[in-house]
Design an enzyme around this catalytic site. Structure first.
Site, mmCIF file in Angstrom:
data_model
loop_
_atom_site.group_PDB
_atom_site.id
_atom_site.type_symbol
_atom_site.label_atom_id
_atom_site.label_comp_id
_atom_site.label_asym_id
_atom_site.label_seq_id
_atom_site.Cartn_x
_atom_site.Cartn_y
_atom_site.Cartn_z
ATOM 1 N N GLU A 1 3.861 -3.692 12.713
ATOM 2 C CA GLU A 1 5.017 -3.288 12.835
ATOM 3 C C GLU A 1 6.303 -3.719 12.169
ATOM 4 O O GLU A 1 7.051 -2.975 11.582
ATOM 5 C CB GLU A 1 5.477 -3.070 14.285
ATOM 6 N N HIS B 1 2.856 0.081 27.533
ATOM 7 C CA HIS B 1 2.792 1.205 27.062
ATOM 8 C C HIS B 1 3.797 2.361 27.693
ATOM 9 O O HIS B 1 3.558 3.474 27.407
ATOM 10 C CB HIS B 1 1.103 2.018 27.106
#
Lengths: 418, 324
Positions: free
Chosen positions: B59, B128
C-alpha cells in the site's frame, strides 16, 4: 570459471547464449577493452530473459582491501547468477573521458565540496541553523551518477550533501535560498533541506528515508506511459535500502519494465551506525537479481568509473531495456550530520580511505594526463569557492517570506486552507 | 434524464466517463482489474490493463507510485481497498501527499484521487471493518469526501478526479453492498467540495451525519417524528472542507446539535464539529452537543458484539432525546 585473453569474449558470449545470460563484459587488457552489451554482442529474445540472468564480469582485484590499481592481468571471472560465489570487490577499468568532460566533472566536484564546507563554516559561525548531512568523500558518486542525465530526466536525491542536486543542474543560489528559508527559493523557502526544483526536474526530497522509492517508480511509469523519453534516477544510500518500500518498488520497476536507475551509494555508515550493524552482507545490489534487474557493483571514488557505469545504466533505461541497479562503494568522510560526534566511526576506516578522496584522485588524473597544473588547480578551487560565496551573498540579501506566504500553496487555489 | 442506480454503478460510471474524457487518468491498485467490491468491474475491458493497473500488495509503495505518476503528468485514481489497509500508506498520505505542493512552493501538484472503503456490519472484525476517515482530518492539504448516495458518490468522485489537489474519497461498504439506490442524471455533473446538503428539514434539533449514519439518521428522524420531534438532517458530503455555514445555519435555527459517524468517538469527525460548535456557535446552543460514534475498542468479530459496537438509528434517537 576463468577465461583468458582474446578467448574471453567469445567464450563468455557462448556461455551467455547457452544459458540465456547477458554478459556485461569488460576485459582488463587495455587493447581489447570493450563492453559486450546484450543487444550488441548477441540478440536478446524479446521476452525478458533478464529475469533469469545477471552477469557481472569484472577483472579480479589483486587485493580485497579497497581498490588497488589494476595490474596487467587479463583474466576475467564469469560468475553465473546461480553461483553462490560473489566477489567482494569488483573493478572496472573505465574509458578515459575526454579532457573537457573530465574537467567539467572535476569542477562540479569542487563546487560540491566548497558548498558543503561553506555550509559547515556557516553553522560553526552561527550564521545558519539548518544542520548539514555532509557528503564529503562521496562527490564522485553524486556528480558521476547525475552527469549522464538530461534536464528533463527526474532525480530523487538524498539528504547527504548537495552533490546530486548540483550535478542535476540546481543553481547554488537556489540551494542556499532554501537552506536559508528565503522567499525567492524554488520552494519559496518552505522546503528547508528538502530540495525541489522543477526547472531541473527534481520533484522533491522526502523527510522519511525511502518514502520516495514508490514515487520514483511512479515518475518512471508516467514517462513510459506518456512516452516522454525521460529516465528517473533514484539515488539512495545503503541505509535507506532497508526501508520496506525498496522491495515492491524494485519489483514494480522490473515488472513494468520502467526507465529507472537505482543508484546506491554504499558509504559504510547507516545514520549513526556502521553498515555492518544494518547489513548481513557486503553488498546491497545483489538484491536486484531477485527482481530480475541487472546490476553492477563498482568503485565510487573514481569519477570516470562512476560516470561510465551511470551512463551505461541510464542508456539501458532510456532504450526501453528496463531498470538498472548500480552500487557504488564509497565512504562517508564525515559524521551523519553536523553536531554528531561520530563515536561509532572507525578511525582505521577513514585512515584506509584517506588516499581515496575522489577529488584528489580526479586531480591526479588531470595532472598525470597533462590537463591541469597545480597552479591551474588552485585557480579552479578558488573559482569554485567564489561561485559559492557569490551565490551565498545573493541568498543572504534576498527577502524572507512574510505572513502572507504562510497559508499559500497548500491547495491549488491561492491562499486556501481547508 | 435521471435513472435509479446503485452506488457501485455510480462510482464505476464516474471513473469510466472521466477516463474517456482524459487519457491521462488511470486506475491503479490491488486487484482493480477484478474489482474487489465491484467498483472497477468491467473497466479493464474498455480501458485495458495499462489504465486499470493491478499492483503488487504494497500500500505505501503503490501510493508513492501514484504520487510519482501524478507529479509527472498522469492523473491516478488509486484504490486502497479498505481504509484499514490504507493505514499502511499513511506515510505517503499524511506525510507526503497533502504537503507536497506546500513544501515544494507550488512547484509540484499532485492531482490524484484515493478511493478507500470504510465501515463494518459484515462480521469481518477489527482489520476489515473500521471507519478511519477522522485520521485524515489531521493531515493538511487533502480534501476528504464522504458520500452517502449514488448521486454524491458520482459527483464527488468526478470532482476529485478533476481536482488539482489530492482527494480521498471514502466509500462505505454497507452503502456499496447494502442496496442503497438513488437517482443520478445521465448527463455530466459534479458535486462541489465543501457544500453540505440538508437531507431533511426540521426545527427541533440538527443531526449532522456522514455516510451510513446519514441513512440511520433519516430512519431516526422518522421514528422521532412519530413522537412529535422534528429533526433536521445535514449531510456534510465532505469533511474537509467542512461546510460550516450550512451546518451552523441549521444549528442556529434548532439550537441543538447531534453528530453521528461510524468511526470511533475520540478525536473523531464529531469531536471536530463539536469543537467548532462550542468555540464559534456557543450562544446558539440550547443543549450540550451530543456525539454518536463507535466506542474506543476494536471492531469485534462476533456479529452479536459488532451490532453492539456499531452506532445506529437507535443510538441517534437516544442522542437526540438527550438534547431535548
Amino acid at each position: 570459471m576463468v577465461f583468458k585473453g582474446p578467448l574471453l569474449a567469445n567464450a563468455a558470449l557462448d556461455k551467455g547464449t547457452e544459458d540465456g545470460v547477458i554478459c556485461l563484459l569488460k576485459m582488463s587488457d587495455p587493447s581489447s577493452q570493450k563492453w559486450f552489451l546484450s543487444g550488441e554482442a548477441f540478440k536478446l529474445p524479446a521476452r525478458r530473459p533478464r529475469l533469469t540472468l545477471l552477469q557481472r564480469v569484472h577483472a579480479p582485484c589483486e587485493k580485497n582491501d579497497g581498490f588497488p590499481p589494476l595490474t596487467g592481468s587479463s583474466r576475467c571471472a564469469i560468475i553465473p547468477t546461480d553461483d553462490s560465489v560473489i566477489e567482494k570487490r569488483r573493478r572496472i577499468v573505465p574509458m578515459e573521458l575526454p579532457k573537457e568532460k573530465l574537467l567539467q566533472l572535476y569542477r562540479n566536484m569542487l563546487l560540491v565540496r566548497a558548498m558543503e564546507q561553506t555550509h559547515l563554516r556557516l553553522l560553526n559561525e552561527g550564521k545558519m541553523t539548518l544542520m548539514a548531512h555532509l557528503g564529503t568523500g562521496q562527490e564522485a558518486v553524486a556528480i558521476g551518477v547525475t552527469a549522464p542525465l538530461k534536464t528533463e530526466d527526474i532525480l530523487f536525491g538524498t539528504h547527504r550533501g548537495v552533490g546530486e542536486f548540483i550535478g542535476k543542474g540546481m543553481h547554488p543560489r537556489d540551494i542556499w535560498m532554501e537552506y536559508l528559508g528565503k522567499k525567492n527559493g524554488p520552494c519559496k523557502g518552505k522546503g528547508g533541506l528538502h530540495l525541489a526544483d522543477r526547472k531541473v526536474s527534481i520533484p522533491g526530497l522526502v523527510a522519511c528515508l525511502g518514502s520516495d522509492f514508490g514515487m520514483a517508480v511512479g515518475t518512471a511509469l508516467a514517462s513510459k506511459r506518456r512516452n516522454t523519453g525521460q529516465v528517473t534516477l533514484y539515488y539512495v544510500g545503503e541505509g535507506t535500502c532497508n526501508q520496506g518500500d525498496a522491495n515492491p518498488s524494485m519489483c514494480m520497476a522490473s515488472l513494468w519494465n520502467l526507465p529507472i536507475v537505482f543508484a546506491i551509494s554504499t558509504n559504510l555508515y547507516c545514520g549513526r551506525a556502521e553498515k555492518c550493524t544494518h547489513y548481513p552482507t557486503e553488498d546491497v545490489a545483489p538484491r536486484a537479481a531477485g527482481y530480475g534487474i541487472p546490476y553492477e557493483i563498482v568503485d565510487g571514488q573514481d569519477i570516470e568509473v562512476t560516470y561510465e557505469v551511470a551512463a551505461r545504466a541510464v542508456d539501458h533505461a532510456r532504450s526501453h531495456e528496463g531498470p538498472y541497479v548500480v552500487e557504488y562503494k564509497t565512504i562517508r568522510m564525515a559524521t551523519h550530520h553536523t553536531g554528531d560526534a561520530g563515536k561509532y566511526v572507525k578511525k582505521e576506516d577513514l585512515e584506509k580511505w584517506k588516499d581515496r578522496d575522489p577529488i584528489d584522485l580526479c586531480y591526479q588524473k588531470l595532472r598525470d594526463r597533462g590537463i591541469l597544473t597545480s597552479q591551474e588547480d588552485q585557480k579552479l578551487r578558488a573559482d569554485a569557492q567564489a561561485e559559492v560565496d557569490e551565490a551565498l551573498a545573493e541568498a543572504f540579501s534576498s527577502p524572507d517570506p512574510t505572513v502572507d506566504d504562510l497559508f499559500d500553496d497548500l491547495y491549488s487555489e491561492k491562499g486556501v486552507i481547508a | 434524464m435521471a435513472r435509479t442506480i446503485t452506488v457501485i454503478q455510480a462510482i464505476r460510471e464516474a471513473m469510466a466517463e472521466e477516463m474517456r474524457r482524459d487519457p491521462n487518468i488511470f486506475i491503479i491498485g490491488e486487484e482493480v482489474r477484478v474489482g474487489v467490491l465491484g467498483q472497477t468491474v468491467g473497466l479493464v475491458e474498455e480501458f485495458g490493463p495499462e489504465r486499470v493497473l493491478d499492483t503488487p500488495i504494497a500500500e505505501n509503495a503503490i501510493t508513492g507510485v501514484a504520487m510519482g505518476a501524478a507529479m509527472n503528468g498522469l492523473r491516478p485514481v488509486l484504490e486502497l481497498m479498505y481504509c484499514d489497509f490504507a493505514m499502511l500508506a499513511m506515510d505517503q498520505i499524511c506525510n507526503q501527499l497533502g504537503q507536497w505542493r506546500y513544501i515544494t512552493g507550488n512547484q509540484y501538484s499532485i492531482p490524484m484521487t484515493i478511493r478507500t472503503a470504510v465501515g463494518g456490519g459484515f462480521g469481518m472484525a477489527y482489520g476489515h471493518s473500521q471507519s478511519l476517515e477522522a485520521f485524515y482530518m489531521h493531515a493538511p492539504g487533502l480534501f476528504l469526501a464522504v458520500p452517502s448516495t449514488p448521486y454524491d458518490a458520482k459527483g464527488l468522485l468526478k470532482s476529485a478526479i478533476r481536482s488539482e489537489d489530492p482527494v480521498v474519497v471514502f466509500e462505505h461498504k454497507k452503502i456499496l453492498l447494502g442496496g442503497v439506490e438513488g437517482e443520478v442524471p445521465e448527463d455530466d455533473f459534479t458535486v462541489p467540495f465543501g457544500e453540505a446538503v440538508v437531507r431533511k428539514k426540521g426545527k427541533d434539533a440538527t443531526i449532522v451525519a456522514t455516510m451510513l449514519m446519514m441513512h440511520e439518521a433519516l430512519k431516526a428522524a422518522e421514528e422521532l417524528a412519530q413522537e412529535g420531534i422534528d429533526v433536521e438532517v445535514v449531510d456534510p458530503r465532505t469533511i474537509v472542507p467542512l461546510d460550516k455555514d450550512t451546518i451552523f445555519e441549521s444549528v442556529e435555527k434548532t439550537g441543538r446539535l447531534i453528530i453521528a459517524e461510524e468511526g470511533r468517538m475520540r478525536c473523531g469527525v464529531g469531536a471536530e464539529i463539536a469543537a467548532v460548535a462550542c468555540g464559534d456557535y456557543f450562544p446558539s446552543l440550547k443543549a450540550p452537543v451530543q456525539r454518536v460514534a463507535a466506542p474506543m475498542i476494536p471492531v469485534p468479530g462476533s456479529r452479536v458484539l459488532e451490532n453492539l459496537y456499531l452506532p445506529n438509528k437507535d443510538s441517534i434517537v437516544r442522542a437526540v432525546k438527550r438534547t431535548l
